[in-house]
Design an enzyme around this catalytic site. Structure first.
Site, mmCIF file in Angstrom:
data_model
loop_
_atom_site.group_PDB
_atom_site.id
_atom_site.type_symbol
_atom_site.label_atom_id
_atom_site.label_comp_id
_atom_site.label_asym_id
_atom_site.label_seq_id
_atom_site.Cartn_x
_atom_site.Cartn_y
_atom_site.Cartn_z
ATOM 1 N N HIS A 134 52.501 -6.979 -6.080
ATOM 2 C CA HIS A 134 53.761 -6.239 -5.920
ATOM 3 C C HIS A 134 54.940 -7.175 -5.661
ATOM 4 O O HIS A 134 55.779 -6.937 -4.794
ATOM 5 C CB HIS A 134 53.630 -5.184 -4.814
ATOM 6 C CG HIS A 134 52.534 -4.195 -5.085
ATOM 7 N ND1 HIS A 134 52.602 -3.298 -6.119
ATOM 8 C CD2 HIS A 134 51.326 -4.015 -4.499
ATOM 9 C CE1 HIS A 134 51.484 -2.591 -6.148
ATOM 10 N NE2 HIS A 134 50.694 -3.010 -5.184
ATOM 11 N N GLN A 166 55.402 -1.025 -11.118
ATOM 12 C CA GLN A 166 54.666 -1.068 -9.856
ATOM 13 C C GLN A 166 54.075 -2.446 -9.578
ATOM 14 O O GLN A 166 54.004 -2.890 -8.440
ATOM 15 C CB GLN A 166 53.545 -0.016 -9.880
ATOM 16 C CG GLN A 166 52.883 0.200 -8.531
ATOM 17 C CD GLN A 166 51.396 0.448 -8.645
ATOM 18 O OE1 GLN A 166 50.647 -0.401 -9.117
ATOM 19 N NE2 GLN A 166 50.966 1.624 -8.207
ATOM 20 N N SER A 217 49.329 1.924 -4.344
ATOM 21 C CA SER A 217 49.042 0.860 -5.304
ATOM 22 C C SER A 217 47.970 1.303 -6.292
ATOM 23 O O SER A 217 48.178 2.229 -7.073
ATOM 24 C CB SER A 217 48.649 -0.415 -4.547
ATOM 25 O OG SER A 217 48.540 -1.517 -5.413
ATOM 26 N N LEU A 218 46.786 0.692 -6.268
ATOM 27 C CA LEU A 218 45.691 1.108 -7.134
ATOM 28 C C LEU A 218 45.448 2.609 -7.046
ATOM 29 O O LEU A 218 45.166 3.275 -8.054
ATOM 30 C CB LEU A 218 44.414 0.355 -6.741
ATOM 31 C CG LEU A 218 43.092 0.938 -7.246
ATOM 32 C CD1 LEU A 218 42.976 0.772 -8.748
ATOM 33 C CD2 LEU A 218 41.922 0.320 -6.514
ATOM 34 N N ARG A 264 43.945 -3.365 -15.490
ATOM 35 C CA ARG A 264 44.876 -3.768 -14.433
ATOM 36 C C ARG A 264 44.249 -4.845 -13.549
ATOM 37 O O ARG A 264 44.888 -5.857 -13.226
ATOM 38 C CB ARG A 264 45.239 -2.542 -13.597
ATOM 39 C CG ARG A 264 46.205 -2.794 -12.435
ATOM 40 C CD ARG A 264 46.407 -1.483 -11.684
ATOM 41 N NE ARG A 264 47.479 -1.545 -10.696
ATOM 42 C CZ ARG A 264 47.304 -1.795 -9.410
ATOM 43 N NH1 ARG A 264 46.087 -2.058 -8.942
ATOM 44 N NH2 ARG A 264 48.330 -1.797 -8.567
ATOM 45 N N GLN A 268 43.475 -1.096 -3.032
ATOM 46 C CA GLN A 268 42.605 -2.249 -2.818
ATOM 47 C C GLN A 268 42.734 -2.727 -1.373
ATOM 48 O O GLN A 268 43.824 -2.705 -0.793
ATOM 49 C CB GLN A 268 42.991 -3.363 -3.779
ATOM 50 C CG GLN A 268 42.091 -4.575 -3.720
ATOM 51 C CD GLN A 268 42.515 -5.634 -4.718
ATOM 52 O OE1 GLN A 268 43.246 -5.357 -5.654
ATOM 53 N NE2 GLN A 268 42.068 -6.857 -4.506
#
Length: 331
Positions: free
Chosen positions: A220, A269, A111-112, A136, A31
């Site tokens: 995070h 995560q 991440s994503l 998510r 993202q």
């Protein structure tokens, strides 16, 4: 043994030797890579039919999102994640069809992007991955509304100094944590606005600088704990493949080729730092990758990888036009 200890010690299956080409890693941005009109780069490709599929799986009009949504709309965490994920899938399908992905031995995503990496690695089918991405995004947006926070980049300070400043703010009761270690000199913080502002003041004293990022929450970090609770049910409903191409995980920078680990890894995560610099070192070192193909909007990861892995060949695929140039022989 705790779940985290189990994850940290679980061995990954060795990568299969590539039949052709240099040992290649596929990498997917997260993202923040989204922008208005981002779908135009892939609109005229054969893979565009996947947009309708993703719309069905997520319950969102992805065609509208990729072609007509403005930047303000795309700042919404849930919508941004679906938009970035879909363009990554389009890029992957088109690059695969063009024969650009020979020699792939591992995947990773920031991440994503880790979700797209799992799909590309054969760990999760498209329908399940799209549903997970949607779940998510919803969970993270709801959590950010309940526990407001922000993120910020730290400039001109090394990791030891940043860690010391974080510790000082935490000792005074501030809620701030290291969220991303992206590359040498590229660290991102997460926390409450007050704590980030306090750390920014301390950074100036150390001749550094903190720059706020336009994000919707303290991702995070422990402030995302409620999102992990929400995501748990969605992950439980997915069957991960027992074996797949190795994927290097954000939370510990280790490679995993067994689907049994990913539910715990993805929950962790949400509240743990993205260890991207270490992940690239795992890809280049342990897994022997010399070529990194970035699939998706922008070239965020390409720049990071060049700062981490000396001599790495980076191949950004951010549009159908860029892909066409890569596969067209020089005259």
């Amino acid at each position: 043994m705790t779940d985290r200890e189990t994850m940290a010690t679980a061995p990954a299956a060795p990568a299969a030797p590539a039949d052709e080409g240099p040992r290649t890693a596929l990498v997917f941005p997260g993202q923040g890579a989204q922008k208005a009109g981002m779908g135009e780069a892939w609109r005229d490709t054969a893979s565009w039919a996947l947009v309708a599929e993703t719309s069905e799986y997520t319950g969102v009009d992805v065609d509208e999102l990729l072609l007509k949504a403005d930047d303000e709309t795309l700042r919404r965490t849930d919508l941004a994640q679906i938009a970035v994920f879909t363009t990554e899938v389009l890029a992957h399908r088109e690059a695969e069809a063009a024969g650009l992905l020979d020699g792939v031995v591992a995947c990773a995503g920031h991440s994503l992007g880790e979700y797209t990496a799992l799909h590309a690695a054969g760990a999760v089918p498209l329908a399940d991955t799209a549903r997970l991405v949607a779940a998510r995004g919803r969970a993270m947006r709801a959590c950010a509304e309940e526990s407001p926070g922000t993120m910020a980049a730290v400039v001109r300070l090394g990791p030891e100094t940043v860690e010391a400043l974080v510790a000082r703010v935490q000792e005074d009761g501030g809620q701030v944590w290291i969220a991303n270690v992206n590359a040498p000199g590229a660290i991102v913080l997460s926390g409450t606005a007050e704590a980030v502002d306090r750390l920014a003041e301390l950074a100036v004293e150390s001749e550094g600088k903190v720059i706020r990022l336009a994000v919707g929450g303290a991702f995070h970090s422990p402030l995302m704990a409620a999102a992990a609770d929400e995501l748990r049910a969605a992950l439980a409903a997915v069957d991960f493949a027992p074996e797949h191409t190795p994927v290097v995980a954000n939370v510990d920078a280790q490679s995993y080729a067994s689907g049994g680990h990913w539910r715990d890894l993805e929950l962790a995560q949400l509240t743990s730092p993205v260890r991207w610099e270490e992940s690239v070192r795992t890809l280049a070192g342990e897994l022997g990758c010399v070529r990194f193909v970035e699939l998706g909007p922008g070239r965020q990861l390409t720049g990071m990888i060049r700062r981490i892995a000396d001599g790495a060949l980076t191949v950004p695929v951010e549009s159908a036009a860029a892909l066409a140039k890569l596969i067209t022989p020089e005259p």
